[in-house]
Design an enzyme around this catalytic site. Structure first.
Site, PDB file in Angstrom:
ATOM      1  N   ASP A  19       9.781   5.426 -10.091  1.00 27.71           N
ATOM      2  CA  ASP A  19       9.279   6.027 -11.327  1.00 27.71           C
ATOM      3  C   ASP A  19      10.019   7.317 -11.685  1.00 27.71           C
ATOM      4  O   ASP A  19      10.186   7.639 -12.864  1.00 27.71           O
ATOM      5  CB  ASP A  19       7.778   6.317 -11.204  1.00 27.71           C
ATOM      6  CG  ASP A  19       6.927   5.079 -11.462  1.00 27.71           C
ATOM      7  OD1 ASP A  19       7.502   4.026 -11.806  1.00 27.71           O
ATOM      8  OD2 ASP A  19       5.695   5.162 -11.311  1.00 27.71           O
ATOM      9  N   SER A  68       0.809  -1.207   0.000  1.00 23.41           N
ATOM     10  CA  SER A  68       0.000   0.000   0.000  1.00 23.41           C
ATOM     11  C   SER A  68       0.854   1.274   0.000  1.00 23.41           C
ATOM     12  O   SER A  68       1.557   1.551  -0.964  1.00 23.41           O
ATOM     13  CB  SER A  68      -0.948  -0.045   1.205  1.00 23.41           C
ATOM     14  OG  SER A  68      -1.896   0.987   1.152  1.00 23.41           O
ATOM     15  N   LYS A  95      -0.646  -4.131  -3.349  1.00 21.50           N
ATOM     16  CA  LYS A  95      -1.949  -3.595  -2.922  1.00 21.50           C
ATOM     17  C   LYS A  95      -2.090  -2.176  -3.476  1.00 21.50           C
ATOM     18  O   LYS A  95      -1.559  -1.229  -2.915  1.00 21.50           O
ATOM     19  CB  LYS A  95      -2.079  -3.582  -1.400  1.00 21.50           C
ATOM     20  CG  LYS A  95      -3.415  -3.034  -0.911  1.00 21.50           C
ATOM     21  CD  LYS A  95      -3.468  -3.023   0.612  1.00 21.50           C
ATOM     22  CE  LYS A  95      -4.790  -2.441   1.104  1.00 21.50           C
ATOM     23  NZ  LYS A  95      -4.909  -0.985   0.897  1.00 21.50           N
TER      24      LYS A  95
END
Length: 550
Positions: free
Chosen positions: A302, A291, A316
């Site tokens: 990223d 999460s 998740k």
């Protein structure tokens, strides 16, 4: 006959009218209809069923059964559980600051929060609680000891505990207060330039704790950072955004949420001036990083802001929102999926398509979509966050796992503590050979036995052979294998000495330093930390990984 036919047509018309007004796709009508059916059924059941029905229990089971059809994160919190919900989101609760585990029909203190009322009152890890405010919690079945210990700030609770080395129970009067659990239980310098921050959770003060730890370490000369997210189950979305913002330029998009309802579609941006956008970072992740921990690690990946080391994260990618219900109850509902800057969603489990046994599986690699990081590196959706440098999950030996499972490591640490109360361990604590030999001697008095995977397989083979009336063909070989396994098991304690020592050291340290025990553990045997230190010594490789040219 004509009148009967006319009556039938009128009746059909009456029945049909509501369905003309309310189409089958009108969800609100369907909800109202089914709620009415349920209420009617429950009233009849309550009135006529042969035994008394507990309305609260029956309704709770009904709600839980309904929510089981959805994902595991959509949960109902009755009024009695609101305190647990608040602890989960804020990291605070009113109580004594001790975690109690029920095992072998005993209520044993397994952790104490430093500076908490329990700590100040002299409670110790390993204490067995026998009475709470005069209530015998040993003989009474089904006692929720956690609820007995919690209460309003300023009140007290009288505890009777059995303690190692004491012949009779001790009586402790423990105050109740607001207890705060730490998101960052440990931070410190590993060497002269590498700092370490362990982030265990994402409750309301997570970002503040990370920033404070970062600034403190930078003041100590930190030039490179290891951010440890291993085992972090996640938590508040806004905390993950703030923590990412600490290491990314202002106005960068951190994460985007998309749901069925338009109000849950939102882009979360970096709104504050960052702490540092240049310092090399390694983030450690594993299969239990979930999460919010995946938002932080995935977003840093990223933007090519950090190198990730470890194992693939949990996967998740769901966002929960809390809704207030009647009678002081709450519901945590999955309202959206989140997407990190590359555009990928890391959700690994598809809860709308279950296996025949009700379980769910990971998205196959063939169904994953490729995305690009800021520097053009290829990353994938649908299966958690993949680390840039993968390490193998250490497989714990059967003997070590059983020592932990049967609480022998825990119990020996309790014994060790009370025999060395005034000998507080220092940095890089390690138990000596004499201590390990004493542990083995102590273990002999406990009649420690365990079953290996090989033995279980032999049991299955033997059962199959009996079933097929062919045991006589393999009985001699099975006996021979059992003898060899037993001979090997006698050497297992020595063969796995280093792993067992590591578990003993961590458990012993927790007796003195509670959640901050990590501060005194040597990182020499930590594979991911060592991999990070190795990478930091080779900055050309570090930069090459982030550029996609490793």
């Amino acid at each position: 006959m004509k009148n009967l036919r006319r009556f039938t047509l009128i009746a059909l018309a009456v029945v049909t009218i509501p369905f003309v007004a309310f189409k089958y796709d009108d969800r609100y009508f369907e909800i109202a209809k089914n709620l009415d059916i349920f209420a009617t059924m429950f009233k009849e059941l309550n009135a006529y069923y042969v035994d008394e029905i507990n309305p609260n229990k029956a309704m709770r089971l009904s709600i839980e059964s309904m929510l089981k059809q959805l994902d595991p994160y959509t949960n109902f919190f009755p009024e009695d559980d609101i305190e647990d919900y608040m602890t989960m989101t804020t990291g605070k609760y009113n109580g004594i600051g001790a975690t109690v585990s029920h095992r072998d029909n005993k209520h044993v203190v397994v952790m104490i929060y430093e500076g908490s009322p329990a700590d100040k009152a002299g409670m110790k890890i390993g204490d067995e609680i026998v009475k709470v405010d005069g209530v015998d919690v040993v003989s009474r079945k089904g006692v929720d000891i956690g609820r007995l210990m919690k209460g309003q700030t300023g009140t007290t609770v009288k505890m009777s505990v059995k303690r190692f080395g004491q012949n009779s129970p001790l009586d402790l009067v423990v105050g109740r207060d607001i207890v705060k659990t730490l998101n960052v239980p440990h931070s410190g310098m590993i060497n002269e330039e590498v700092g370490y921050i362990q982030l265990n959770d994402f409750t309301a003060t997570a970002a503040k704790e990370v920033k404070s730890a970062f600034n403190d370490l930078k003041g100590q000369g930190m030039k490179k950072l290891i951010l440890d997210l291993r085992g972090n189950p996640g938590g508040l979305l806004n905390m993950s955004v703030e923590i990412c913002n600490a290491f990314l330029p202002k106005d960068q998009m951190i994460v985007e949420t998309r749901g069925k309802v338009a109000e849950w579609n939102h882009k979360y941006m970096a709104l504050e001036t960052p702490l540092d956008t240049e310092m090399p970072i390694v983030a450690l992740i594993n299969s239990q990083s979930a999460s919010a921990a995946e938002i932080v690690s995935g977003t840093l990946q990223d933007y090519d802001r950090a190198v990730l080391i470890g194992q693939r994260s949990f996967g998740k990618g769901l966002v929960q929102t809390t809704r207030d219900l009647s009678y002081n109850t709450k519901m945590k509902i999955t309202t959206a999926k989140y997407y990190i800057p590359s555009g990928r969603c890391i959700q690994a489990l598809d809860y709308s398509h279950r296996n025949p046994d009700g379980s769910v599986g990971r998205v196959p690699d063939s169904l994953k979509t490729a995305f690009k990081t800021k520097n053009g590196r290829t990353v994938y959706d649908g299966g958690g966050v993949d680390p840039d440098i993968k390490t193998e999950v250490p497989i714990m030996a059967a003997v070590t796992a059983n020592l932990i499972q049967k609480n022998y490591i825990f119990d020996y640490a309790t014994k060790y503590y009370f025999e060395h109360v005034n000998q507080k361990p220092k940095d890089k604590f390690s138990i000596q050979e004499a201590d390990f030999q004493e542990f083995i001697s102590w273990l002999k008095s406990k009649d420690f036995t365990y079953t290996t995977t090989m033995e279980k397989n032999l049991d299955n083979l033997e059962a199959s052979a009996k079933k097929e009336n062919s045991l006589d063909l393999v009985q001699e070989q099975i006996k021979s294998l059992r003898d060899k396994i037993n001979q090997g098991k006698q050497q297992d304690l020595i063969k796995n000495k280093e792993d067992i020592k590591e578990q003993l050291e961590a458990e012993i340290l927790s007796r003195y330093y509670y959640q901050k025990a990590m501060k005194f553990v040597a990182f020499d045997r930590d594979k991911e930390v060592q991999e990070a230190l190795k990478l930091f010594k080779d900055m050309p490789r570090y930069n090459a990984i982030l550029k996609g040219s490793k």
